[in-house]
Design a protein around this motif. Sequence first.
Motif, PDB file in Angstrom:
ATOM      1  N   PHE A  29       0.774  -1.234   0.000  1.00 26.23           N
ATOM      2  CA  PHE A  29       0.000   0.000   0.000  1.00 26.23           C
ATOM      3  C   PHE A  29       0.809   1.290   0.000  1.00 26.23           C
ATOM      4  O   PHE A  29       0.263   2.347  -0.263  1.00 26.23           O
ATOM      5  N   ASN A  30       2.066   1.235   0.319  1.00 23.75           N
ATOM      6  CA  ASN A  30       2.925   2.414   0.268  1.00 23.75           C
ATOM      7  C   ASN A  30       2.276   3.639   0.892  1.00 23.75           C
ATOM      8  O   ASN A  30       1.733   3.579   1.986  1.00 23.75           O
ATOM      9  N   ASP A  31       2.301   4.771   0.153  1.00 23.72           N
ATOM     10  CA  ASP A  31       1.872   6.049   0.728  1.00 23.72           C
ATOM     11  C   ASP A  31       0.357   6.239   0.809  1.00 23.72           C
ATOM     12  O   ASP A  31      -0.114   7.213   1.380  1.00 23.72           O
ATOM     13  N   GLU A  58      -7.380   0.760   5.659  1.00 23.03           N
ATOM     14  CA  GLU A  58      -7.857   2.101   5.334  1.00 23.03           C
ATOM     15  C   GLU A  58      -6.818   2.788   4.466  1.00 23.03           C
ATOM     16  O   GLU A  58      -5.637   2.817   4.809  1.00 23.03           O
ATOM     17  N   VAL A  59      -7.272   3.325   3.334  1.00 22.31           N
ATOM     18  CA  VAL A  59      -6.386   4.077   2.441  1.00 22.31           C
ATOM     19  C   VAL A  59      -6.964   5.472   2.239  1.00 22.31           C
ATOM     20  O   VAL A  59      -8.170   5.678   2.364  1.00 22.31           O
ATOM     21  N   ASP A  60      -6.097   6.435   1.938  1.00 22.58           N
ATOM     22  CA  ASP A  60      -6.614   7.787   1.723  1.00 22.58           C
ATOM     23  C   ASP A  60      -7.412   7.852   0.432  1.00 22.58           C
ATOM     24  O   ASP A  60      -8.399   8.572   0.336  1.00 22.58           O
ATOM     25  N   GLU A  61      -6.983   7.097  -0.567  1.00 19.43           N
ATOM     26  CA  GLU A  61      -7.743   6.908  -1.806  1.00 19.43           C
ATOM     27  C   GLU A  61      -7.132   5.706  -2.519  1.00 19.43           C
ATOM     28  O   GLU A  61      -6.030   5.284  -2.199  1.00 19.43           O
ATOM     29  N   HIS A  62      -7.861   5.173  -3.466  1.00 22.21           N
ATOM     30  CA  HIS A  62      -7.360   4.022  -4.216  1.00 22.21           C
ATOM     31  C   HIS A  62      -6.447   4.529  -5.332  1.00 22.21           C
ATOM     32  O   HIS A  62      -6.909   4.991  -6.369  1.00 22.21           O
ATOM     33  N   ARG A  63      -5.143   4.482  -5.043  1.00 24.54           N
ATOM     34  CA  ARG A  63      -4.123   4.828  -6.030  1.00 24.54           C
ATOM     35  C   ARG A  63      -3.273   3.590  -6.275  1.00 24.54           C
ATOM     36  O   ARG A  63      -3.225   2.690  -5.452  1.00 24.54           O
ATOM     37  N   ASN A  64      -2.590   3.566  -7.367  1.00 25.51           N
ATOM     38  CA  ASN A  64      -1.650   2.474  -7.649  1.00 25.51           C
ATOM     39  C   ASN A  64      -2.294   1.098  -7.501  1.00 25.51           C
ATOM     40  O   ASN A  64      -1.683   0.161  -6.992  1.00 25.51           O
ATOM     41  N   VAL A  65      -3.546   0.976  -7.916  1.00 24.85           N
ATOM     42  CA  VAL A  65      -4.295  -0.263  -7.714  1.00 24.85           C
ATOM     43  C   VAL A  65      -3.658  -1.421  -8.475  1.00 24.85           C
ATOM     44  O   VAL A  65      -3.569  -2.537  -7.938  1.00 24.85           O
ATOM     45  N   LEU A  66      -3.193  -1.194  -9.690  1.00 31.45           N
ATOM     46  CA  LEU A  66      -2.582  -2.284 -10.455  1.00 31.45           C
ATOM     47  C   LEU A  66      -1.322  -2.796  -9.772  1.00 31.45           C
ATOM     48  O   LEU A  66      -1.107  -4.013  -9.674  1.00 31.45           O
ATOM     49  N   THR A  67      -0.498  -1.887  -9.265  1.00 31.83           N
ATOM     50  CA  THR A  67       0.709  -2.290  -8.540  1.00 31.83           C
ATOM     51  C   THR A  67       0.326  -3.033  -7.268  1.00 31.83           C
ATOM     52  O   THR A  67       0.897  -4.075  -6.942  1.00 31.83           O
TER      53      THR A  67
END
Length: 170
Positions: A29-31, A58-67
């Motif tokens: 999940f990184n950043d 919990e994530v701030d938003e769904h980014r980098n979903v493919l990674t």
Amino acid sequence: MALTSKITPYSLSWPAQYLKDEPLIASAFNDELIAIHHVGSTAVPGLAAKPEIDVLIEVDEHRNVLTRDEILLGLGYVRGSDLSEGHHFYRRNVKGVRTHKLHVCEQGHVSIAYMLGFRDLLKRNVVIRQHYQALKLELEASNTGGMAEYLARKGPFIIATMLEAGICAA
């Protein structure tokens, strides 16, 4: 049709397994990561459960979903259908047996409050915990329609209990 796993007595190995897996899961999940929580019945001491570790991320938003999907796949997690907008779902099976479920929710998603609220209510209220356990065992014994039936039949208890406790609104 069977459930994904048989309900078993509570095991101290469940929180230990969660703690072992948490840093591996977090690595995907990184950043975007805000928090990771052990939820579901395996997070409630003394409660019989399907031995499947439920994790709320919990994530701030769904980014980098493919990674994220690639990293989680490398850890044995397969992406399932989204449970709602902003609520992604992953599952992990080992030798055909479900071992983990990941719920990845954007910050503020209603599922976060529900999952944490119900977990915490079960932890602090032994009477509700006992009623919930009895219901789960009854539903397992009478189940003919698999997980969808099991979830649908325990849903009204969860909602009514949470409404009565003021955890969710009608």
